[in-house]
Enzyme design. Structure first.
Site, PDB file in Angstrom:
ATOM      1  N   LYS A 104       2.601  -2.593   5.965  1.00 21.40           N
ATOM      2  CA  LYS A 104       2.801  -2.548   4.520  1.00 21.40           C
ATOM      3  C   LYS A 104       4.227  -2.147   4.168  1.00 21.40           C
ATOM      4  O   LYS A 104       4.770  -2.574   3.139  1.00 21.40           O
ATOM      5  CB  LYS A 104       1.781  -1.609   3.877  1.00 21.40           C
ATOM      6  CG  LYS A 104       0.343  -2.126   3.971  1.00 21.40           C
ATOM      7  CD  LYS A 104       0.195  -3.512   3.356  1.00 21.40           C
ATOM      8  CE  LYS A 104      -1.226  -4.009   3.363  1.00 21.40           C
ATOM      9  NZ  LYS A 104      -1.387  -5.323   2.696  1.00 21.40           N
ATOM     10  N   TYR A 148      -1.287  -0.237  10.151  1.00 19.73           N
ATOM     11  CA  TYR A 148      -1.440  -0.761   8.789  1.00 19.73           C
ATOM     12  C   TYR A 148      -0.265  -0.316   7.921  1.00 19.73           C
ATOM     13  O   TYR A 148       0.323  -1.118   7.194  1.00 19.73           O
ATOM     14  CB  TYR A 148      -2.763  -0.259   8.216  1.00 19.73           C
ATOM     15  CG  TYR A 148      -3.050  -0.714   6.812  1.00 19.73           C
ATOM     16  CD1 TYR A 148      -3.472  -2.012   6.552  1.00 19.73           C
ATOM     17  CD2 TYR A 148      -2.934   0.164   5.728  1.00 19.73           C
ATOM     18  CE1 TYR A 148      -3.758  -2.434   5.255  1.00 19.73           C
ATOM     19  CE2 TYR A 148      -3.220  -0.244   4.441  1.00 19.73           C
ATOM     20  CZ  TYR A 148      -3.636  -1.536   4.206  1.00 19.73           C
ATOM     21  OH  TYR A 148      -3.908  -1.938   2.932  1.00 19.73           O
ATOM     22  N   SER A 183       0.856  -1.189   0.000  1.00 18.09           N
ATOM     23  CA  SER A 183       0.000   0.000   0.000  1.00 18.09           C
ATOM     24  C   SER A 183       0.886   1.231   0.000  1.00 18.09           C
ATOM     25  O   SER A 183       2.026   1.187   0.490  1.00 18.09           O
ATOM     26  CB  SER A 183      -0.894   0.009   1.248  1.00 18.09           C
ATOM     27  OG  SER A 183      -1.523   1.271   1.420  1.00 18.09           O
TER      28      SER A 183
END
Length: 263
Positions: free
Chosen positions: A171, A167, A154
């Site tokens: 990533k 998150y 991401s």
């Protein structure tokens, strides 16, 4: 029931095929389903994984049971990882492409308040599971026969991402995992990553729902991403046209990073 519809061979189905087989984690909807759909359209046979058996069953029906199968389970569960790879080998006899798409983002807020147990869960699902699937795919087929791995990262892993820090950290780790595996698995296996910006899926709905026009205005391309945008890139990276590409992270952001530092 841990498995849905095992696919038939090309000869049995009468449909053209590449002879290649892919395993797509988190493949019942969103980006994962889009990638599975693109690979099936190319002629690959595909196994998708996910937690929801009913969603997997519906996805296999849409993909075509002559081309797709599913194994249900949690991505971070090592027994599920083993079962998925074993079922692919038993059913199709090979495993050319692995797409590590399964992911979670259960928390929204500042890092100062982040529950460390939640952080551990995010890393287990988003990073450690990807390594586990890669290890098992390597041992079962790719070490001897080659293939490709595509890790879905991401843009959150490429820059600071307020309120989704855990998150983003996971990533970023996925990007580095890509580098490590590309180095260690070469020349038999090519390993690359995709780093999408906001893609219109249920997973990312909190980032744009109710204000999509405002969110899309930040993108020079004038829109948010769609699963098909990511699927096309994954299809390319798993193809022979990308035969000299490994260890790369392809940013799919509609030009968003062009605005960095622009008032």
């Amino acid at each position: 029931m841990a498995e849905q519809s095992a696919g038939a061979s090309t000869a049995e189905s009468g449909r053209p095929g590449t002879g290649k087989v892919a395993l797509v984690t988190g493949g019942s909807r969103g980006i994962g389903y889009g990638i599975a759909e693109a690979l099936v359209a190319r002629g690959d046979r595909v196994c998708i994984t996910g937690r929801n058996e009913e969603a997997l069953k519906e996805a296999v029906e849409r993909l075509g049971s002559d081309r797709a199968m599913a194994v249900a389970g949690k991505a971070h569960d090592e027994a599920h990882q083993a079962a998925a790879v074993e079922r692919v080998m038993e059913t199709y006899g090979r495993l050319d492409h692995l797409v590590n798409n399964a992911g979670t983002n259960p928390v929204f807020g500042p890092m100062a308040d982040l529950d460390l147990n939640v952080a551990r869960k995010v890393f287990e699902t988003n990073v450690v599971s990807a390594l586990g699937f890669a290890q098992r795919t390597w041992a079962a087929w790719q070490r001897e026969h080659g293939g490709t791995i595509v890790n879905v990262a991401s843009i959150a892993g490429l820059s600071a991402s307020p309120f989704i820090g855990a998150y983003g950290m996971s990533k970023a780790a996925m990007v580095n995992l890509t580098l490590q595996l590309a180095h260690e698995f070469a020349p038999a296996v090519r390993v690359n990553a995709l780093a999408p910006a906001v893609v219109k899926t249920r997973f990312a709905a909190a980032l744009y729902e109710g204000r999509e026009e405002q969110a899309a205005a930040r993108y020079p391309m004038g829109r948010l991403g769609a699963p098909e945008d990511v699927a096309g890139a994954a299809k390319f990276l798993t193809s022979d046209e990308a035969a000299w590409i490994t260890g790369q992270t392809l940013t799919l952001d509609g030009g968003l990073f062009l605005n960095a530092g622009v008032e």
